[in-house]
Enzyme design. Structure first.
Site, PDB file in Angstrom:
ATOM      1  N   SER A 102       0.658  -1.287  -0.051  1.00 45.54           N
ATOM      2  CA  SER A 102       0.043  -0.006   0.026  1.00 45.54           C
ATOM      3  C   SER A 102       0.902   1.312  -0.008  1.00 45.54           C
ATOM      4  O   SER A 102       1.787   1.415  -0.888  1.00 45.54           O
ATOM      5  CB  SER A 102      -0.868   0.003   1.304  1.00 45.54           C
ATOM      6  OG  SER A 102      -2.136   0.753   1.076  1.00 45.54           O
ATOM      7  N   ASP A 184      -3.105  14.864 -13.272  1.00 50.12           N
ATOM      8  CA  ASP A 184      -3.064  13.504 -13.031  1.00 50.12           C
ATOM      9  C   ASP A 184      -3.286  13.064 -11.680  1.00 50.12           C
ATOM     10  O   ASP A 184      -3.172  11.870 -11.420  1.00 50.12           O
ATOM     11  CB  ASP A 184      -2.459  12.708 -14.192  1.00 50.12           C
ATOM     12  CG  ASP A 184      -3.088  11.424 -14.644  1.00 50.12           C
ATOM     13  OD1 ASP A 184      -4.332  11.391 -14.766  1.00 50.12           O
ATOM     14  OD2 ASP A 184      -2.366  10.595 -15.237  1.00 50.12           O
ATOM     15  N   ASP A 207     -10.042  -6.271  -3.040  1.00 50.53           N
ATOM     16  CA  ASP A 207      -9.770  -5.149  -2.213  1.00 50.53           C
ATOM     17  C   ASP A 207     -10.621  -4.024  -2.608  1.00 50.53           C
ATOM     18  O   ASP A 207     -10.742  -3.542  -3.659  1.00 50.53           O
ATOM     19  CB  ASP A 207      -8.207  -4.674  -2.601  1.00 50.53           C
ATOM     20  CG  ASP A 207      -7.607  -3.511  -2.124  1.00 50.53           C
ATOM     21  OD1 ASP A 207      -8.141  -2.696  -1.212  1.00 50.53           O
ATOM     22  OD2 ASP A 207      -6.352  -3.633  -2.066  1.00 50.53           O
ATOM     23  N   HIS A 235      -7.516  -6.053   1.054  1.00 52.21           N
ATOM     24  CA  HIS A 235      -6.183  -5.248   1.085  1.00 52.21           C
ATOM     25  C   HIS A 235      -5.339  -5.912   1.863  1.00 52.21           C
ATOM     26  O   HIS A 235      -3.959  -5.622   1.462  1.00 52.21           O
ATOM     27  CB  HIS A 235      -6.872  -4.034   1.783  1.00 52.21           C
ATOM     28  CG  HIS A 235      -5.726  -2.731   1.547  1.00 52.21           C
ATOM     29  ND1 HIS A 235      -5.311  -2.329   0.396  1.00 52.21           N
ATOM     30  CD2 HIS A 235      -5.108  -2.066   2.441  1.00 52.21           C
ATOM     31  CE1 HIS A 235      -4.425  -1.480   0.461  1.00 52.21           C
ATOM     32  NE2 HIS A 235      -4.274  -1.292   1.917  1.00 52.21           N
TER      33      HIS A 235
HETATM   34  N1  TYC Z   1      -2.655   3.381   1.203  1.00 51.24           N
HETATM   35  C1  TYC Z   1      -3.258   2.849   2.532  1.00 51.24           C
HETATM   36  C2  TYC Z   1      -2.143   1.869   3.181  1.00 51.24           C
HETATM   37  O1  TYC Z   1      -1.001   2.131   3.276  1.00 51.24           O
HETATM   38  C3  TYC Z   1      -4.482   2.159   2.287  1.00 51.24           C
HETATM   39  C4  TYC Z   1      -5.711   2.791   1.562  1.00 51.24           C
HETATM   40  C5  TYC Z   1      -5.879   2.681   0.269  1.00 51.24           C
HETATM   41  C6  TYC Z   1      -6.346   3.726   2.317  1.00 51.24           C
HETATM   42  C7  TYC Z   1      -6.718   3.370  -0.399  1.00 51.24           C
HETATM   43  C8  TYC Z   1      -7.538   4.148   1.731  1.00 51.24           C
HETATM   44  O2  TYC Z   1      -8.720   4.488  -0.254  1.00 51.24           O
HETATM   45  C9  TYC Z   1      -7.750   4.228   0.309  1.00 51.24           C
HETATM   46  N2  TYC Z   1      -2.806   0.879   3.947  1.00 51.24           N
END
Ligand code: TYC
Length: 254
Positions: A102, A184, A207, A235
């Site tokens: 992420s 972008d 996810d 996720h």
């Molecule tokens: N990027 C976040 C992480 O590091 C998770 C995340 C992704 C949160 C997308 C919200 O809409 C989102 N876990």
């Protein structure tokens, strides 16, 4: 055994956990508000310790790398990428692979693009190279931490206490919103062509936070990359399906 230590890097005391004594060194990057302890227990426990030396770090302001209090200047991903590379230099690791989840995946992409000579291979999952309107809706939906799933929230509240956790989550949403002002919604798009290492992108098809066009964009712009879908993955696929994830990653790294 898993050791825990701190080392001073760029004026902050970064905490990391380390295990294994294999020749292949791997650095694990946690997600937003994440840490070695909250995000990577099954990797630290179960990755092959004869083959790998596994280091999982807590970015500044996260996990046990507090102080400082976490902030989100416009270059926070670049700052994390520099901290990660400088941490590995401080630990005297010459060449290593990166595993980034992420936000940690974004940081790993930047580190690999800026230091192609240091990186052996890379695996990223749940990462994105830009922010869209659709993403902004998803971010705002998680600003209120009481809406997080119990499974995601509990380790965070235990690590930080409610106050730091909820404040930092809200600060993160403001931080990531800054990219909407860029063309972008760019986070690290122009850097992707500079990535030279073999790269595996994993995507959980269920996810709810990362729309599928993100891993597809990464796959398209990282030369020779591989894209693997996990049909049941959400996720946290590396935690929920740790056995399958670890095996896939180990096979790719070897
Ligand atoms: N990027 C976040 C992480 O590091 C998770 C995340 C992704 C949160 C997308 C919200 O809409 C989102 N876990």
């Amino acid at each position: 055994a898993i050791t825990s230590a701190k080392v001073e890097v760029n004026g902050v005391h970064l905490h990391y956990q380390q295990t294994g004594n294999g020749n292949h060194v791997v650095l694990l990057f946690p997600g937003m508000l994440g840490s070695s302890q909250t995000d990577f227990e099954p990797q630290l426990k179960y990755m092959n310790k004869q083959i790998f030396t596994v280091v999982a770090w807590d970015p500044r302001g996260y996990g046990k790398s507090i102080p400082p209090v976490r902030d989100f200047p416009p270059d926070f991903f670049e700052r994390d990428a520099k901290d990660a590379i400088d941490l590995m230099q401080a630990l005297k690791f010459q060449k290593f692979s990166l595993l980034g989840w992420s936000d940690g995946g974004i940081t790993a992409l930047i580190a690999a693009a800026k230091h192609p000579d240091l990186i052996h291979k890379m695996v990223v999952w749940g990462a994105n190279a830009n922010v869209t309107e659709e993403d902004m809706k998803l971010y705002n939906a998680i600003r209120d931490v009481s809406k997080w799933s119990e499974k995601a929230r509990k380790p965070m509240e235990e690590m930080y206490g409610h106050e730091y956790f909820s404040k930092t989550c809200s600060a993160w949403v403001d931080g990531i919103s800054q990219f909407m002002h860029k063309s972008d919604g760019d986070i690290c798009q122009p850097l992707l062509p500079h990535i030279k290492c073999p790269t595996l992108i994993i995507h959980g098809e269920k996810d709810p936070l990362i729309p599928r066009f993100h891993p597809e964009y990464l796959h398209k712009h990282i030369k020779g990359s591989r894209l693997h879908f996990m049909p049941e993955g959400k996720h946290n696929l590396h935690l929920r399906f740790a056995g399958e994830f670890n095996k896939m990653v180990e096979d790719f790294l070897l």
